[in-house]
Enzyme design. Structure first.
Site, PDB file in Angstrom:
ATOM      1  N   ARG A 101       0.882  -1.183   0.000  1.00 20.12           N
ATOM      2  CA  ARG A 101       0.000   0.000   0.000  1.00 20.12           C
ATOM      3  C   ARG A 101       0.903   1.211   0.000  1.00 20.12           C
ATOM      4  NH1 ARG A 101      -5.305   1.373   3.518  1.00 20.12           N
ATOM      5  NH2 ARG A 101      -6.084  -0.048   1.914  1.00 20.12           N
ATOM      6  N   HIS A 128      -7.423   0.379  -6.407  1.00 14.05           N
ATOM      7  CA  HIS A 128      -7.652  -0.422  -5.188  1.00 14.05           C
ATOM      8  C   HIS A 128      -8.350  -1.721  -5.626  1.00 14.05           C
ATOM      9  CE1 HIS A 128      -7.844  -1.436  -1.110  1.00 14.05           C
ATOM     10  NE2 HIS A 128      -8.710  -0.563  -0.643  1.00 14.05           N
ATOM     11  N   GLN A 131     -10.162  -4.229  -3.182  1.00 16.41           N
ATOM     12  CA  GLN A 131     -11.461  -3.746  -2.716  1.00 16.41           C
ATOM     13  C   GLN A 131     -12.545  -4.105  -3.736  1.00 16.41           C
ATOM     14  OE1 GLN A 131     -12.232  -1.928   0.276  1.00 16.41           O
ATOM     15  NE2 GLN A 131     -14.243  -2.555  -0.417  1.00 16.41           N
ATOM     16  N   ASP A 210     -17.616   6.547  -1.432  1.00 22.17           N
ATOM     17  CA  ASP A 210     -16.325   6.470  -0.729  1.00 22.17           C
ATOM     18  C   ASP A 210     -16.016   7.877  -0.208  1.00 22.17           C
ATOM     19  OD1 ASP A 210     -13.780   5.753   0.180  1.00 22.17           O
ATOM     20  OD2 ASP A 210     -12.858   5.848  -1.809  1.00 22.17           O
ATOM     21  N   CYS A 251     -16.634   1.355   0.826  1.00 18.05           N
ATOM     22  CA  CYS A 251     -15.430   0.548   1.099  1.00 18.05           C
ATOM     23  C   CYS A 251     -14.922   0.743   2.516  1.00 18.05           C
ATOM     24  CB  CYS A 251     -14.341   0.872   0.088  1.00 18.05           C
ATOM     25  SG  CYS A 251     -13.775   2.579   0.185  1.00 18.05           S
ATOM     26  N   ARG A 279     -13.498  -8.810   2.080  1.00 16.28           N
ATOM     27  CA  ARG A 279     -12.104  -8.553   1.710  1.00 16.28           C
ATOM     28  C   ARG A 279     -11.264  -9.824   1.923  1.00 16.28           C
ATOM     29  NH1 ARG A 279     -10.071  -3.352   1.689  1.00 16.28           N
ATOM     30  NH2 ARG A 279      -8.227  -4.420   0.906  1.00 16.28           N
TER      31      ARG A 279
HETATM   32  N1  NVA Z   1     -10.272   6.363  -1.537  1.00 16.31           N
HETATM   33  C1  NVA Z   1      -9.836   6.001  -0.206  1.00 16.31           C
HETATM   34  C2  NVA Z   1     -10.029   4.548   0.040  1.00 16.31           C
HETATM   35  C3  NVA Z   1      -9.699   4.081   1.416  1.00 16.31           C
HETATM   36  C4  NVA Z   1      -9.816   2.603   1.582  1.00 16.31           C
HETATM   37  C5  NVA Z   1      -8.385   6.387  -0.029  1.00 16.31           C
HETATM   38  O1  NVA Z   1      -7.591   6.199  -0.957  1.00 16.31           O
HETATM   39  O2  NVA Z   1      -8.045   6.896   1.048  1.00 16.31           O
HETATM   40  N1   CP Z   2     -11.269  -0.290   2.579  1.00 19.58           N
HETATM   41  C1   CP Z   2      -9.984  -0.295   2.957  1.00 19.58           C
HETATM   42  O1   CP Z   2      -9.052  -0.529   2.163  1.00 19.58           O
HETATM   43  O2   CP Z   2      -9.806  -0.039   4.292  1.00 19.58           O
HETATM   44  P1   CP Z   2      -8.427   0.215   5.034  1.00 19.58           P
HETATM   45  O3   CP Z   2      -7.903   1.548   4.547  1.00 19.58           O
HETATM   46  O4   CP Z   2      -8.782   0.230   6.492  1.00 19.58           O
HETATM   47  O5   CP Z   2      -7.461  -0.880   4.697  1.00 19.58           O
END
Ligand code: NVA
Ligand code: CP
Length: 296
Positions: A101, A128, A131, A210, A251, A279
């Site tokens: 990540r 992502h 997800q 989201d 999500c 997930r």
């Molecule tokens: N769009 C959000 C998703 C979090 C799981 C982000 O990138 O922070």
């Molecule tokens: N939805 C998701 O990826 O959550 P986290 O940021 O908690 O991993």
């Protein structure tokens, strides 16, 4: 066996993605049935915060008989200038797969270019895909099929929206994204793009939203984002404008009162907490597929 990464979701065909989701349902029904990772380890690098991704991967790897190695970016030599290339070469000598990540998509691409084990995108600025797999599993459970469904995504045209559009199109789900000018998704084959949330939700089987400010967004843009995105909140009225029986998805993490109302987040049409659980099941099927190869 051909080395397959999972960086955007486009690496698996529709047939392969559908097979993976079928396998995810089997694994959900019998979580300890597969020992596909017995004796193997999986490195999970986090250069951004996470609750769901970390827990679902860590528990999922354990359930498959493997050992998750959690690596926080700031504790790695990467943070002191070691290259992604050298990191990939070293990790590939120890683990069966690497998840990461991070911010730029170029980071996961560089890691994958030099790894000799599968690399999985655990969220980047633009993608992502794990997800999206869990979201499609949730739709499949609800409706018993995917082909022909319509999913409306309302809000910021971000990483989550893009992955839904890419992976959804592969399995026959039409994804309509409603976002204000300046926050729209760039074109994705098969996706419908609009600035009208009510146009997007018309006939939709699921309405998804989201956060308005993502981890990789500049904090100083937050106020302007909230103002531009306010008309795109997922509330009871918008959900009621979707197809009869439509479900609400997010999500997570959620900001109740911003992109979603409490009424929808905890209401009877939400499948959001199932999504969070899914997930793990979807990612276990992905790990099996990437590490062990396609079913014989
Ligand atoms: N769009 C959000 C998703 C979090 C799981 C982000 O990138 O922070
Ligand atoms: N939805 C998701 O990826 O959550 P986290 O940021 O908690 O991993």
């Amino acid at each position: 066996m051909r080395l397959t990464h999972y960086l955007t979701g486009a690496e698996l065909t529709g047939t392969e993605t559908a097979a993976l989701l079928r396998r995810a349902r089997e694994l959900k029904a019998a979580p300890l049935h597969s020992r596909a990772l017995a004796g193997a380890s999986v490195a999970l690098i986090f250069e951004r915060p996470s609750t769901r991704t970390r827990v679902s991967f860590e528990v999922g790897v354990s359930e498959l008989g493997g050992h998750p190695v959690i690596l926080r970016g700031e504790e790695m030599q990467l943070s002191r200038g070691e290259s992604l290339r050298d990191t990939a070469l070293v990790l590939s000598r120890h683990v069966a797969a690497i998840g990461i990540r991070t911010g730029p998509d170029e980071t996961v691409e560089e890691l994958a270019a030099h790894a000799s084990v599968p690399v999985i995108n655990l969220l980047t600025r633009d993608h992502h895909p794990c997800q999206a797999l869990a979201d499609l599993l949730t739709l499949d459970e609800e409706f018993g099929h995917l082909d022909g469904l319509k999913l409306a995504y309302v809000g910021d045209g971000n990483n989550v929206a893009r992955s839904l559009a890419i992976v959804g199109a592969r399995v026959g789900v039409t994804v309509a994204v409603a976002a204000p000018p300046g926050h729209q998704l760039d074109p994705v084959a098969g996706a419908i793009l609009t600035d009208d949330p009510y146009e997007a939700v018309a006939g939709a089987n699921a309405v998804y939203t989201d956060v308005w400010v993502s981890m990789n967004d500049a904090p100083e843009t937050a106020a302007a984002r909230r103002e531009a995105l306010a008309p795109y909140r997922l509330d009871g009225r918008l959900l009621a404008a979707a197809a009869p029986g439509a479900i609400a998805l997010h999500c997570l993490p959620a900001h109740p009162g911003e992109e979603i109302t409490e009424e929808v987040l905890y209401g009877e049409r939400q499948r959001i907490w199932n999504q969070a659980e899914n997930r793990r099941h979807a990612q276990k099927a992905l790990l099996e597929r990437l590490i062990s190869g396609p079913p014989a």
